[in-house]
Each structure stands twice: as C-alpha cells, then as structure tokens.
Design a protein around this motif. Sequence first.
Motif, short mmCIF file in Angstrom:
data_model
loop_
_atom_site.label_atom_id
_atom_site.label_comp_id
_atom_site.label_asym_id
_atom_site.label_seq_id
_atom_site.Cartn_x
_atom_site.Cartn_y
_atom_site.Cartn_z
N SER A 123 33.25 -39.50 19.75
CA SER A 123 33.14 -38.69 21.35
C SER A 123 31.70 -38.56 21.35
CB SER A 123 33.78 -37.74 21.34
OG SER A 123 33.77 -36.72 20.47
N THR A 124 30.63 -38.76 20.26
CA THR A 124 29.19 -38.09 20.53
C THR A 124 28.64 -39.33 19.94
OG1 THR A 124 29.04 -37.04 18.28
CG2 THR A 124 30.04 -35.97 20.18
N GLY A 184 33.98 -36.20 25.56
CA GLY A 184 32.93 -36.85 25.16
C GLY A 184 32.61 -37.91 25.96
N SER A 185 31.79 -38.86 25.08
CA SER A 185 31.28 -40.05 25.79
C SER A 185 32.29 -40.98 26.35
CB SER A 185 30.37 -40.63 24.57
OG SER A 185 30.28 -42.25 24.95
N ILE A 236 30.34 -29.79 23.86
CA ILE A 236 29.87 -31.00 23.97
C ILE A 236 28.95 -31.28 25.21
CG2 ILE A 236 30.37 -33.58 23.97
CD1 ILE A 236 32.87 -33.04 22.38
N ASP A 237 27.83 -31.66 25.06
CA ASP A 237 26.99 -32.08 25.96
C ASP A 237 27.47 -32.99 27.07
OD1 ASP A 237 24.61 -31.65 27.43
OD2 ASP A 237 23.31 -33.20 26.26
N ASN A 290 26.85 -29.79 20.19
CA ASN A 290 25.34 -30.66 20.79
C ASN A 290 25.13 -30.15 22.17
OD1 ASN A 290 27.27 -32.01 22.44
ND2 ASN A 290 26.61 -33.99 21.37
N ASP A 329 29.00 -30.44 14.73
CA ASP A 329 29.46 -31.91 15.64
C ASP A 329 30.77 -32.00 15.37
OD1 ASP A 329 26.74 -32.52 16.90
OD2 ASP A 329 26.17 -32.46 15.02
#
Length: 237
Positions: free
Chosen positions: A10-11, A68-69, A119-120, A166, A189
């Motif tokens: 996810s990161t 996440g991403s 999470i950023d 993060n 993380d």
Amino acid sequence: MSFILSIETSTPICSVAIHKEGELMANTDLFLEKSHSNSLTPLIEELLQHCDLNMSDLSAVAVSSGPGSYTGLRIGLSTAKGLCYALDIPLLSISSLDSMTSQVINFDASENICYIPMIDARRMEVFYKVSGHNLKGIEKMSNLIIEEDSFNNLIESYNKVYLFGNGSLKAYELLKNVSDKFTWIKGIDPTAKFYGEMAYEKFKQEQFEDLAYFEPNYGKEFYSPKSKKKSFLDLNR
C-alpha cells in the motif's frame, strides 16, 4: 498446519512475510520508489525457498485491504488473487492501518489513550483510523485534510493521542502546537510482518474474501489527469 503468505504493497515499501499458525517464519521489506510489479513475485519465491516451502504448502494468502497507493494495492491484490486461484486457497484481507497500530499497541499500558495511524495522501491530506488501547475502532477509516482543530474531540476525551505512519509527521508538526497530548512515533509503516495474528484469526474463522469481487478500499476515488499532449486523433481532427 497452516502457512499464510502475506503481501503488503500500500506504500513504497514492498513487504512479504510467511507465518506458520500466526507465528512469523520470515519476512522481507524493500523500499521502492518505482512499481512493485517487478519485485513482488521474486520476493515471494525467495521467501518460500528460505522457509523450505513450496507454493502448494500455502494455506491462504493475506493482502492489504487498503488504504494506500492505488497502483501498489492493485499489484498486491492481483498477485494475491492469482496465487489463490491457481492454488485453490482462500484470500484474506488486512487493513494497512490496523497492521500499523498492531506494531505500537503495547507502547503505552494506559487505557485512556488512542492511536492514529496515518498514510500520506499528498499535501496535507492523510488516510487515517482511530483505535483504542485494545485495537478497538473508535473512528472508522477515512481520508482527511489535516487542520489545527481536526482532532479536538480526541484531546478532550483522551490523555494521549499517538500519531504514526508516513503521513503523521506533517500532521504532528501542525497539531503539537494545539496540545501536548499529541505524541509522534517514528518509523512505523505498514508491513506484512505484522499480519500474522490478524490473518490467522481470520483464517480460523473462515473470514475469506470473494476472489471475483473483492476490491481494496483505496481511501478515495482514483483520479487520472488527462494528458496535455495531443493524441493522434486530436492532430487529425
């Protein structure tokens, strides 16, 4: 005997682990600025070899349910679904935010505290969830643009509010001026290493995901900006 392969993408950290009945056997974490697609399968193969296991020995695959991403989550889920389909084993999902909280849940023995993994999500936005001292959810996962009054309700109700992940440092830099109840924990993380107990519990309770329809929670809708370059069709209109 159950062996569960866990995948966390996810990161920018590409993370893989193998647990035997909830106990960690081996794990690998790689920090990757680029896509996880070229590294994930070789990592899984190396980890299985290290544990002296074959693909056929796996009992289930656990994968991040987000947030996440978008790209990272898609790569992790596609790999997990492919393995589950080929091996005819169940798919389990684990929240990336819960996997972070599980790392710090014993950080403070007090009861009147809460944990906020972040999470950023770029700029001042984060994906977050609020949990209590026993991992019990206080606020469900959501996305938020951090402002000084974002967590006023929490500092009124709790003695300590722990921030980590993060996306947490930018939040802490703003919120520490609001109250000294905010505490930042560095270096936490999402990682497959901490999937073990949660994944095994879901496996025992047969809380499996549908291979055909399961999708991760991306936190918000995926947005792909239109290219400013003219296409072949535009040039020929």
